[in-house]
Design a protein around this motif. Structure first.
Motif, mmCIF file in Angstrom:
data_model
loop_
_atom_site.group_PDB
_atom_site.id
_atom_site.type_symbol
_atom_site.label_atom_id
_atom_site.label_comp_id
_atom_site.label_asym_id
_atom_site.label_seq_id
_atom_site.Cartn_x
_atom_site.Cartn_y
_atom_site.Cartn_z
ATOM 1 N N ARG A 90 0.830 -1.208 0.000
ATOM 2 C CA ARG A 90 0.000 0.000 0.000
ATOM 3 C C ARG A 90 0.860 1.250 0.000
ATOM 4 O O ARG A 90 0.560 2.231 -0.689
ATOM 5 N N GLU A 91 1.948 1.229 0.757
ATOM 6 C CA GLU A 91 2.842 2.380 0.778
ATOM 7 C C GLU A 91 3.435 2.639 -0.596
ATOM 8 O O GLU A 91 3.530 3.792 -1.042
ATOM 9 N N ARG A 92 3.839 1.571 -1.280
ATOM 10 C CA ARG A 92 4.424 1.723 -2.619
ATOM 11 C C ARG A 92 3.384 2.221 -3.617
ATOM 12 O O ARG A 92 3.669 3.065 -4.461
ATOM 13 N N VAL A 93 2.171 1.699 -3.510
ATOM 14 C CA VAL A 93 1.104 2.126 -4.414
ATOM 15 C C VAL A 93 0.784 3.603 -4.202
ATOM 16 O O VAL A 93 0.690 4.379 -5.157
ATOM 17 N N ILE A 94 0.632 3.990 -2.946
ATOM 18 C CA ILE A 94 0.317 5.387 -2.638
ATOM 19 C C ILE A 94 1.444 6.304 -3.079
ATOM 20 O O ILE A 94 1.210 7.355 -3.687
ATOM 21 N N GLY A 95 2.696 5.910 -2.800
ATOM 22 C CA GLY A 95 3.829 6.722 -3.209
ATOM 23 C C GLY A 95 3.930 6.860 -4.710
ATOM 24 O O GLY A 95 4.220 7.952 -5.234
ATOM 25 N N THR A 96 3.683 5.782 -5.434
ATOM 26 C CA THR A 96 3.726 5.810 -6.894
ATOM 27 C C THR A 96 2.635 6.708 -7.458
ATOM 28 O O THR A 96 2.887 7.541 -8.337
ATOM 29 N N ALA A 97 1.412 6.548 -6.962
ATOM 30 C CA ALA A 97 0.301 7.371 -7.439
ATOM 31 C C ALA A 97 0.540 8.843 -7.112
ATOM 32 O O ALA A 97 0.293 9.724 -7.950
ATOM 33 N N ARG A 98 1.039 9.117 -5.930
ATOM 34 C CA ARG A 98 1.307 10.505 -5.539
ATOM 35 C C ARG A 98 2.346 11.134 -6.453
ATOM 36 O O ARG A 98 2.201 12.278 -6.889
ATOM 37 N N GLU A 99 3.402 10.386 -6.750
ATOM 38 C CA GLU A 99 4.457 10.902 -7.622
ATOM 39 C C GLU A 99 3.919 11.189 -9.017
ATOM 40 O O GLU A 99 4.257 12.207 -9.632
ATOM 41 N N LEU A 100 3.071 10.311 -9.528
ATOM 42 C CA LEU A 100 2.475 10.530 -10.849
ATOM 43 C C LEU A 100 1.614 11.789 -10.863
ATOM 44 O O LEU A 100 1.652 12.574 -11.811
ATOM 45 N N VAL A 101 0.818 11.965 -9.801
ATOM 46 C CA VAL A 101 -0.028 13.158 -9.720
ATOM 47 C C VAL A 101 0.830 14.416 -9.691
ATOM 48 O O VAL A 101 0.553 15.395 -10.390
ATOM 49 N N CYS A 102 1.888 14.395 -8.902
ATOM 50 C CA CYS A 102 2.736 15.580 -8.737
ATOM 51 C C CYS A 102 3.506 15.924 -10.004
ATOM 52 O O CYS A 102 3.778 17.099 -10.268
ATOM 53 N N THR A 103 3.880 14.909 -10.782
ATOM 54 C CA THR A 103 4.712 15.158 -11.962
ATOM 55 C C THR A 103 3.915 15.253 -13.256
ATOM 56 O O THR A 103 4.282 16.004 -14.165
ATOM 57 N N GLU A 104 2.800 14.514 -13.352
ATOM 58 C CA GLU A 104 2.070 14.467 -14.618
ATOM 59 C C GLU A 104 0.590 14.783 -14.496
ATOM 60 O O GLU A 104 -0.101 14.933 -15.502
ATOM 61 N N GLY A 105 0.061 14.853 -13.271
ATOM 62 C CA GLY A 105 -1.357 15.125 -13.073
ATOM 63 C C GLY A 105 -2.152 13.848 -12.888
ATOM 64 O O GLY A 105 -1.705 12.757 -13.245
ATOM 65 N N TRP A 106 -3.357 13.999 -12.301
ATOM 66 C CA TRP A 106 -4.190 12.836 -12.001
ATOM 67 C C TRP A 106 -4.594 12.081 -13.263
ATOM 68 O O TRP A 106 -4.818 10.871 -13.243
ATOM 69 N N GLY A 107 -4.682 12.777 -14.390
ATOM 70 C CA GLY A 107 -5.038 12.133 -15.636
ATOM 71 C C GLY A 107 -4.038 11.083 -16.077
ATOM 72 O O GLY A 107 -4.370 10.176 -16.844
ATOM 73 N N ALA A 108 -2.795 11.194 -15.590
ATOM 74 C CA ALA A 108 -1.761 10.223 -15.951
ATOM 75 C C ALA A 108 -1.838 8.959 -15.110
ATOM 76 O O ALA A 108 -1.144 7.981 -15.386
#
Length: 201
Positions: free
Chosen positions: A16-34
Motif C-alpha cells: 500500500r505504501e508503494r502504491v500510494i507513493g507511486t500514485a502521488r508521484e504521478l499526480v505531482c509530476t504528470e497530473g491525475w489524468g496520468a
C-alpha cells in the motif's frame, strides 16, 4: 506459523505504501489524468488483479492517496495544538495557520489545484466536495484533538462537532480557494472561531 499473519500484514502495508507513493508521484509530476491502475501496477511491480484486490478502483485509489496526505497534515496539527496547552482559540488559530502554510508548499495539492481546468479532475471533487475523505475525517480528527487537550465541558458533544465542522469548512475554503494572504485568512478564521467557542475563554 504464528508469524505468518504478521508477515502478510507487513507485506500488504508495504504494498500500500508503494502504491500510494507511486500514485502521488504521478499526480505531482504528470497530473491525475496520468494515473491509471495498469500503469501503477506496472510501476509497483504487481499485477492489476493484485492492485484491484488491495486498493479497489481508481476512485478508491484517489481516496487512499488523499487520506494518506490528510493523515500527515493531522499529525502536524496535533503537534501545533499541543504547543498551545492553555488557550483554545490560540490552538485553533495555530492549527489553521499551520494547515494553510503547509498546504501552500504541498506538491500534491498544488498539482491537483493546477489541474482544476483539465480533462480529468476526478481528484479535485474528491478533495473539495465529497464528505469523505477530507471534510468528515478532518472534522472528526480535529474535534478529537481539541477534546483531548482542552476542557470542553461547557459544550455538548453535538455542539463541539458542529462548531469544529464550521471551522474546518472555513479552513478548507481558504485552502482550496485562497483570496488574499494567509495572515488575512487566519485572522478571519480566528474572528469566526472566537464567538463559536466563547464559553471556553
Amino acid at each position: 506459523m504464528a508469524d505468518a499473519p504478521n508477515f502478510q500484514n507487513e507485506m500488504r502495508r508495504l504494498l500500500r505504501e508503494r502504491v500510494i507513493g507511486t500514485a502521488r508521484e504521478l499526480v505531482c509530476t504528470e497530473g491525475w489524468g496520468a494515473v491509471n491502475m495498469s500503469r501503477v501496477a506496472k510501476e509497483v511491480g504487481v499485477s492489476r488483479p493484485v492492485l484491484y484486490k488491495e486498493i479497489g478502483t481508481k476512485q478508491d485509489l484517489a481516496e487512499v492517496v488523499i487520506a494518506e496526505e490528510l493523515d500527515s497534515f493531522l499529525a502536524g496539527v496535533t503537534e501545533t495544538v499541543t504547543a498551545e496547552p492553555g488557550d483554545l482559540l490560540a490552538g485553533i488559530t495555530a492549527a489553521a495557520e499551520y494547515t494553510l502554510r503547509t498546504a501552500a508548499d504541498n506538491t500534491l495539492l498544488k498539482a491537483v489545484l493546477a489541474g482544476r481546468s483539465g480533462a480529468d479532475t476526478t481528484l479535485l471533487p474528491t478533495l473539495m466536495t465529497e464528505p469523505e475523505p477530507v471534510l468528515g475525517r478532518a472534522t472528526a480528527a480535529f474535534a478529537a484533538i481539541l477534546r483531548a487537550r482542552y476542557d470542553l465541558d461547557a459544550f455538548g458533544e453535538p455542539e463541539i462537532d458542529t462548531r469544529v465542522e464550521a471551522v474546518v469548512r472555513l479552513v478548507l475554503s481558504h485552502l482550496f480557494q485562497p483570496a488574499g494572504t494567509i495572515d488575512r485568512a487566519v485572522a478571519q478564521i480566528a474572528l469566526v472561531a472566537g464567538p463559536l467557542f466563547h464559553r471556553e475563554f
